[in-house]
Motif scaffolding. Structure first.
Motif, mmCIF file in Angstrom:
data_model
loop_
_atom_site.group_PDB
_atom_site.id
_atom_site.type_symbol
_atom_site.label_atom_id
_atom_site.label_comp_id
_atom_site.label_asym_id
_atom_site.label_seq_id
_atom_site.Cartn_x
_atom_site.Cartn_y
_atom_site.Cartn_z
ATOM 1 N N LYS A 110 1.154 -1.340 -0.069
ATOM 2 C CA LYS A 110 -0.005 0.091 0.112
ATOM 3 C C LYS A 110 0.816 1.804 0.204
ATOM 4 N N GLU A 124 0.198 4.005 -2.486
ATOM 5 C CA GLU A 124 0.020 5.742 -2.825
ATOM 6 C C GLU A 124 0.750 5.935 -3.076
ATOM 7 N N CYS A 161 -7.818 2.380 2.613
ATOM 8 C CA CYS A 161 -6.072 2.786 3.859
ATOM 9 C C CYS A 161 -6.745 4.244 4.251
ATOM 10 N N GLU A 208 -10.241 -0.282 8.481
ATOM 11 C CA GLU A 208 -9.254 0.831 8.403
ATOM 12 C C GLU A 208 -7.365 1.136 8.937
ATOM 13 N N ALA A 216 -1.150 2.961 5.566
ATOM 14 C CA ALA A 216 -0.019 2.288 4.735
ATOM 15 C C ALA A 216 0.567 1.373 5.316
ATOM 16 N N HIS A 275 -0.403 -1.335 6.987
ATOM 17 C CA HIS A 275 -0.285 -1.976 6.898
ATOM 18 C C HIS A 275 0.534 -2.814 5.626
#
Length: 513
Positions: free
Chosen positions: A98, A102, A146, A171, A174, A177
């Motif tokens: 992620k 992102e 994210c 949630e 990033a 995660h």
């Protein structure tokens, strides 16, 4: 949201289309596919309503765009689609890493007026392509969305979309995660591959002794090398750190075996068994997760003092369902924060308290209750200290994610009547029975004041009305899951109705019980 666009229609993208159609979600689905044969197949199988030969054409007028291609290809396909995006469009993805995505995708969207919110639905198959598409692929799958300070107002729309596919949304930022996924997904894949390589010295002799344990442990090693090369390449530091930790743990076993320290071996094995149960819930957690009954839910939303609690309790009794007060869970979290001496407006401190707390959800009579660290807060959650600070705690995305997922898990207990502020919009958006209760502000204040006078003195309708107005403002303007009438919800004005009249109105409209 009226229109979505799928950029990529392999297993993940095609399954999204099938899932939306199977669940009767009223969205127009536009899809990009390079080959004419694929575009024709998408239409024939009802996966998409319209198909296009270029990404930019496929995203025209789309409110939500989902990039469903391998990780390293996602920025490229978003770049190719950029000129067709409308201002305000939200772009998400299905990639397994992620932070890199992102950064890259945000760069690709510069100047378009569109915003990127990363997603990772944690599901899949060794099979690929449209032929492997499954309308149930996303059902009960965890999907990470994210969230950060710059995208919170858009996160709710992405989270709501995945819940409509049956996902359980979590949630988190990033980078968090990527750190967690490295240890829970990426390192296990590499470990499985390493185990196969470590045993592949004499395959002819090995074949006869390869049993279910070896096959189960190494199943993921059959995945696409190209796909996993990209995953590792876009999350290298967390993966490397996870591999070093794995190396360290394997070293402990090797040292204990060399020394014939059987007590140490047993201790390591016992520690691993206990840790797995904590992580997975039970030895058969994977099998159990797909077999939970999907009981019906009646969702009742509305502002404070609109009559939700009294109506929901009586309706649950009439429908022989379990009553769930979502607001009590947020007040419970606030109560725990306050008793730990933490400032409710200190988000990081609140999250630390939440992470250290142990919640249980027993069924008591016809309601789902809760305890925190073994304690039932009882009526303390109705006190002024909790009442005046609960909105600060409730607006924290990680708190909302924890409580939303907790409520969703209660569906396995039986039919539910759940009341709150985002039950129909976020928690159970697919429920056919969604209601929004409202009432005149003065009437709401009068009702709440009457409740308070039973336990407190010195309250007034005017003071309560001012407090409710403050709460309404906080609830309706928060970035995550703001108070709103859910799509498809039926609005019931309770101002001039008795309790029994409101219950009768709703009961007459309920379809699922």
């Amino acid at each position: 949201m009226n229109t979505i666009a799928l950029l990529g229609t392999g297993l993940m993208g095609a399954s999204i289309g099938l899932a939306l159609k199977a669940r009767g979600v009223d969205l127009r689905i536009q899809a990009y596919a390079r080959r004419e044969e694929t575009r024709k197949r998408l239409l024939e199988q009802g996966i998409a309503d319209a198909t296009y030969s270029t990404p930019s054409a496929a995203v025209a007028n789309a409110d939500l765009v989902i990039a469903c291609v391998p990780v390293c290809t996602i920025p490229q396909i978003i770049h190719a689609a950029a000129k067709g995006l409308k201002p305000g469009a939200v772009v998400t993805d299905v990639g397994s890493t992620k932070l890199w995505l992102e950064q890259e995708c945000t760069r690709m969207l510069t100047g378009t007026g569109a915003v990127f919110v990363g997603s990772h639905p944690m599901c899949g198959s060794e099979k690929t392509g449209i032929g492997a598409a499954d309308p149930e692929l996303y059902r009960d799958a965890v999907c990470v969305v994210c969230a950060d300070a710059g995208t919170r107002e858009h996160v709710v729309h992405v989270s709501r979309f995945w819940t409509r596919l049956g996902c359980r949304v979590v949630e988190m930022p990033a980078d968090e995660h990527d750190r967690i996924a490295a240890r829970s997904s990426h390192v296990p894949h590499l470990a499985a591959s390493a185990l196969v390589l470590a045993t592949f010295h004499d395959p002819d002799q090995m074949k006869d002794l390869v049993g279910p344990g070896f096959r189960d442990t190494t199943r993921v090693a059959a995945g696409s090398p190209e796909l996993w090369r990209d995953i590792v390449g876009t999350n290298p530091k967390p993966v490397a750190a996870g591999l070093r930790q794995l190396q360290k743990e394997i070293g402990k076993f090797a040292d204990a075996v060399d020394a014939m320290n059987l007590n140490q071996i047993e201790a390591l094995l016992a520690g691993a068994a206990d840790a797995r149960e904590l992580l997975c819930g039970s030895p058969n957690c994977c099998e159990a997760s797909t077999s939970q009954p999907d009981h019906p839910v009646t969702a009742i939303d509305g502002p404070s003092a609109s009559g939700k609690s009294t109506v929901a309790k009586k309706l649950a009794a009439k429908l022989q369902a379990l009553y769930v007060d979502s607001g009590a869970l947020y007040r419970g979290m606030t109560w725990q924060v306050l008793r730990k001496g933490v400032d409710p407006q200190d988000e990081e401190a609140v999250k630390e308290v939440m992470a250290a707390s142990n919640w249980e959800f027993p069924v008591v009579g016809q309601a789902v209750r809760f305890t925190i660290d073994g304690d039932d807060p009882g009526e303390e959650i109705r006190g002024e200290a909790v009442r005046e600070t609960v909105s600060y705690v409730a607006r924290i995305p990680e708190v909302r994610s924890f409580i939303v997922n907790s409520i969703r898990s209660m569906r396995a207990l039986g039919p539910l009547v759940v009341e709150g502020r985002d039950i129909g919009s976020v928690v159970f958006p697919d429920s056919p029975d969604k209601f929004y209760l409202d009432a005149d502000p003065v009437e709401r204040a009068r009702r709440r004041n009457a409740e308070l006078l039973a336990t407190e003195s010195g309250t007034s309708v005017e003071a309560v009305q001012e407090s409710l107005a403050k709460r309404d403002h906080l609830d309706s303007t928060r970035k995550t899951a703001p108070l709103q009438v859910a799509e498809g919800a039926q609005v019931v004005d309770t101002t001039h109705l008795t309790l029994d009249e409101v219950v009768d109105v709703i009961r007459g409209k309920v379809k699922g019980m």
